[in-house]
Design an enzyme around this catalytic site. Structure first.
Site, PDB file in Angstrom:
ATOM      1  N   ARG A   1       2.631  -1.011  -5.870  1.00 42.31           N
ATOM      2  CA  ARG A   1       2.922   0.177  -6.354  1.00 42.31           C
ATOM      3  C   ARG A   1       4.011   0.945  -6.451  1.00 42.31           C
ATOM      4  O   ARG A   1       4.745   1.318  -7.393  1.00 42.31           O
ATOM      5  CB  ARG A   1       1.580   1.166  -6.019  1.00 42.31           C
ATOM      6  CG  ARG A   1       1.597   2.349  -6.662  1.00 42.31           C
ATOM      7  CD  ARG A   1       0.574   3.308  -5.882  1.00 42.31           C
ATOM      8  NE  ARG A   1      -0.561   2.569  -5.559  1.00 42.31           N
ATOM      9  CZ  ARG A   1      -1.824   2.395  -6.267  1.00 42.31           C
ATOM     10  NH1 ARG A   1      -1.894   2.995  -7.435  1.00 42.31           N
ATOM     11  NH2 ARG A   1      -2.722   1.638  -5.912  1.00 42.31           N
TER      12      ARG A   1
ATOM     13  N   CYS B   1     -13.892   3.608 -27.989  1.00 40.11           N
ATOM     14  CA  CYS B   1     -15.659   4.155 -28.537  1.00 40.11           C
ATOM     15  C   CYS B   1     -16.252   4.289 -27.077  1.00 40.11           C
ATOM     16  O   CYS B   1     -17.205   3.570 -26.826  1.00 40.11           O
ATOM     17  CB  CYS B   1     -16.092   3.304 -29.330  1.00 40.11           C
ATOM     18  SG  CYS B   1     -17.533   3.856 -29.808  1.00 40.11           S
TER      19      CYS B   1
ATOM     20  N   GLY C   1       0.794  -1.275   0.045  1.00 40.46           N
ATOM     21  CA  GLY C   1      -0.030  -0.081  -0.059  1.00 40.46           C
ATOM     22  C   GLY C   1       1.159   1.388  -0.035  1.00 40.46           C
ATOM     23  O   GLY C   1       0.363   2.353  -0.099  1.00 40.46           O
TER      24      GLY C   1
HETATM   25  N1  LLP Z   1      -1.197  -7.342  -1.071  1.00 40.57           N
HETATM   26  C1  LLP Z   1      -2.334  -7.622  -1.588  1.00 40.57           C
HETATM   27  C2  LLP Z   1      -2.999  -8.789  -0.597  1.00 40.57           C
HETATM   28  C3  LLP Z   1      -3.053  -6.661  -2.166  1.00 40.57           C
HETATM   29  O1  LLP Z   1      -4.510  -6.966  -2.431  1.00 40.57           O
HETATM   30  C4  LLP Z   1      -2.397  -5.890  -2.904  1.00 40.57           C
HETATM   31  C5  LLP Z   1      -3.130  -4.914  -3.952  1.00 40.57           C
HETATM   32  C6  LLP Z   1      -1.184  -5.615  -2.651  1.00 40.57           C
HETATM   33  C7  LLP Z   1      -0.304  -6.359  -1.800  1.00 40.57           C
HETATM   34  C8  LLP Z   1      -0.302  -4.322  -3.359  1.00 40.57           C
HETATM   35  O2  LLP Z   1      -0.736  -3.163  -2.906  1.00 40.57           O
HETATM   36  P1  LLP Z   1       0.111  -1.853  -3.383  1.00 40.57           P
HETATM   37  O3  LLP Z   1       1.085  -2.054  -2.434  1.00 40.57           O
HETATM   38  O4  LLP Z   1       0.350  -2.117  -4.915  1.00 40.57           O
HETATM   39  O5  LLP Z   1      -0.634  -0.753  -2.964  1.00 40.57           O
HETATM   40  N2  LLP Z   1      -5.793  -1.478  -9.338  1.00 40.57           N
HETATM   41  C9  LLP Z   1      -5.731  -0.552  -8.205  1.00 40.57           C
HETATM   42  C10 LLP Z   1      -4.888  -1.072  -7.284  1.00 40.57           C
HETATM   43  C11 LLP Z   1      -5.557  -2.489  -6.489  1.00 40.57           C
HETATM   44  C12 LLP Z   1      -4.954  -2.689  -5.548  1.00 40.57           C
HETATM   45  C13 LLP Z   1      -5.343  -4.352  -5.073  1.00 40.57           C
HETATM   46  N3  LLP Z   1      -4.368  -4.951  -4.025  1.00 40.57           N
HETATM   47  C14 LLP Z   1      -4.995   0.856  -8.551  1.00 40.57           C
HETATM   48  O6  LLP Z   1      -4.594   0.959  -9.847  1.00 40.57           O
HETATM   49  O7  LLP Z   1      -4.986   1.814  -7.856  1.00 40.57           O
END
Ligand code: LLP
Length: 415
Positions: A273, A343, A227
């Site tokens: 991310r 579209c 996150g």
């Molecule tokens: N671990 C789990 C169990 C997760 O569900 C996720 C993301 C992560 C780690 C990684 O999270 P990060 O560090 O990337 O925030 N498509 C959306 C984000 C969806 C996140 C889903 N889970 C976007 O483009 O903002």
């Protein structure tokens, strides 16, 4: 106006026009220096503890980038059998993969069991399923602590209104089901949501989570989820996620807990991310500039099939305009909406941006597209998913994924 890509020497020995000429557009372009910088940062979050960072490959599963993550000492988390398969192809051994699925079938659960990959279970039903398939097995359980956080309602993955995790109040039931199948709960994991710049909520969530951990006797690891945020408004000077302060505060919290609880477990996190967003941009070609009833539009080939985030979450991505290989920083500006070639009227990449008046044939550079960019691409409107190029540390460009072809569009039909 400033150009982030110019400041970072993002394109190495080449430039967006030359890349567009060589590989075509739309095009994902990654920068190895930035990717490795971020990978090193996450690998070093807890130097005073036993720790591994699992790169969350739903953000980006390009094999070249996965191999880089492996080299930088990252483990990985997988959400599906396909992600496990791809990780194996990149060279990750089973014990460096953590499977964190949701609502999987018996076959999909069995796949991880056969591959010897540690699995997180996120409902009582799925713990039962695992127990039937693999009695006596070692598992992790995903807790939902009842509070979540994130940049949009759709990315909050804990709290009272989400499908994820087992409610923390059901801990006694979790233990009952585990006992029934002689399952060993060796891990606990959580992920409260995606994209926070202020880590206070995260630390609060870790604090609560540690409290629940004390109810489990066989724990070998605790995984706090991902996150960490990316500054998507960097052209306006948004600061980076303050990882140094985060590290210090997290370290203090965990040191205190270890002393108090007497537990010595492996700590894990699952950033996605933060690892790849800034090391990826998209190049698009301007094919039309027009005005509709007083609103100015820049028509490009970066459709919502190439980057869905703005349409799906109203996400902000900074854009830069390049002309003849250089960023256009001076000249008459205006308020423009950058759109794609799909579209749909929601096919918008950047809405109402004050930018230097673009011209046909200019290149639009969409920043911070390395995470949830290509991995969420589609063939909508029978558009081809873009190629991906890496600017290596020595400044050279190399193709790391080919563009789809028309044949790919009919590959699964019997024609
Ligand atoms: N671990 C789990 C169990 C997760 O569900 C996720 C993301 C992560 C780690 C990684 O999270 P990060 O560090 O990337 O925030 N498509 C959306 C984000 C969806 C996140 C889903 N889970 C976007 O483009 O903002």
């Amino acid at each position: 106006m400033i150009s982030y890509t110019e400041q970072m020497n993002y394109f190495g020995n080449t430039n967006p026009d030359a890349l567009a000429e060589k590989y075509g557009t739309p095009l994902y372009v990654y920068n190895e220096n930035i990717l490795r910088r971020q990978m090193k940062r996450v690998a070093g979050v807890l130097p005073n503890h036993r720790f591994t960072a699992n790169f969350s490959i739903k953000t980006n599963s390009n094999l070249t980038i996965l191999k880089m993550a492996l080299e930088e000492g990252l483990n990985a988390d997988a959400m599906s059998p396909g992600e496990i398969y791809v990780l194996k192809k990149a060279g990750f051994p089973s014990d460096r993969i953590f499977y964190v699925p949701n609502n999987v079938s018996e076959e999909e659960m069995q796949y991880a069991i056969d591959e010897g990959v540690m699995t997180s279970l996120d409902s009582l039903s799925q713990i039962e399923m695992y127990g039937r398939l693999c009695p006596g097995g070692r598992i992790s359980v995903r807790l939902n602590p009842g509070v979540g956080a994130g940049h949009h309602e759709k990315v909050v993955t804990a709290g009272k209104k989400t499908k994820f995790g087992v409610a923390a109040q059901d801990i006694a039931k979790i233990q009952e089901v585990a006992k029934k199948y002689d399952l060993h709960i060796v891990g606990l994991n959580q992920h409260i949501g995606s994209l926070f710049m202020d880590y206070k909520n995260y630390l609060e969530a870790v604090h609560n989570f540690l409290h629940y951990a004390e109810d489990f006797d066989e724990l070998e690891f605790l995984d706090f989820g991902g996150g960490y945020g990316t500054p998507y408004h960097k052209l306006e000077g948004e600061a980076e996620f303050d990882i140094e302060s985060f590290k210090t505060e997290l370290d203090a919290l965990l040191t205190e807990w270890k002393e108090k609880s007497g537990k010595d477990v492996l700590f894990k996190m699952e950033p996605g991310r933060y690892v790849v967003a800034e090391g990826g941009v998209i190049l698009g070609r301007v094919h039309a500039v027009k005005e509709n009833y007083g609103h100015k539009y820049v028509g490009t080939d970066v459709g919502m099939n190439v980057l869905i985030r703005p349409a799906m979450y109203d996400s902000w991505h900074d854009v830069e305009i390049y002309r003849d290989g250089k960023p256009v920083l001076d000249g008459e500006t205006g308020e423009y909406t950058v759109v794609g070639n799909i579209c749909e009227s929601g096919d918008i990449i950047a809405k109402d941006r004050e930018i230097v008046a673009p011209k046909e044939k200019d290149i639009v550079v969409v920043l911070d597209a390395g995470a949830y960019g290509f991995s969420m691409c589609s063939n909508y409107n029978n558009r081809l998913r873009p190629a991906e190029v890496l600017i290596k540390s020595n400044g050279e460009d190399v193709l790391i994924r080919s563009r789809d072809t028309f044949e790919d569009l009919v590959r699964h039909f019997d024609v």
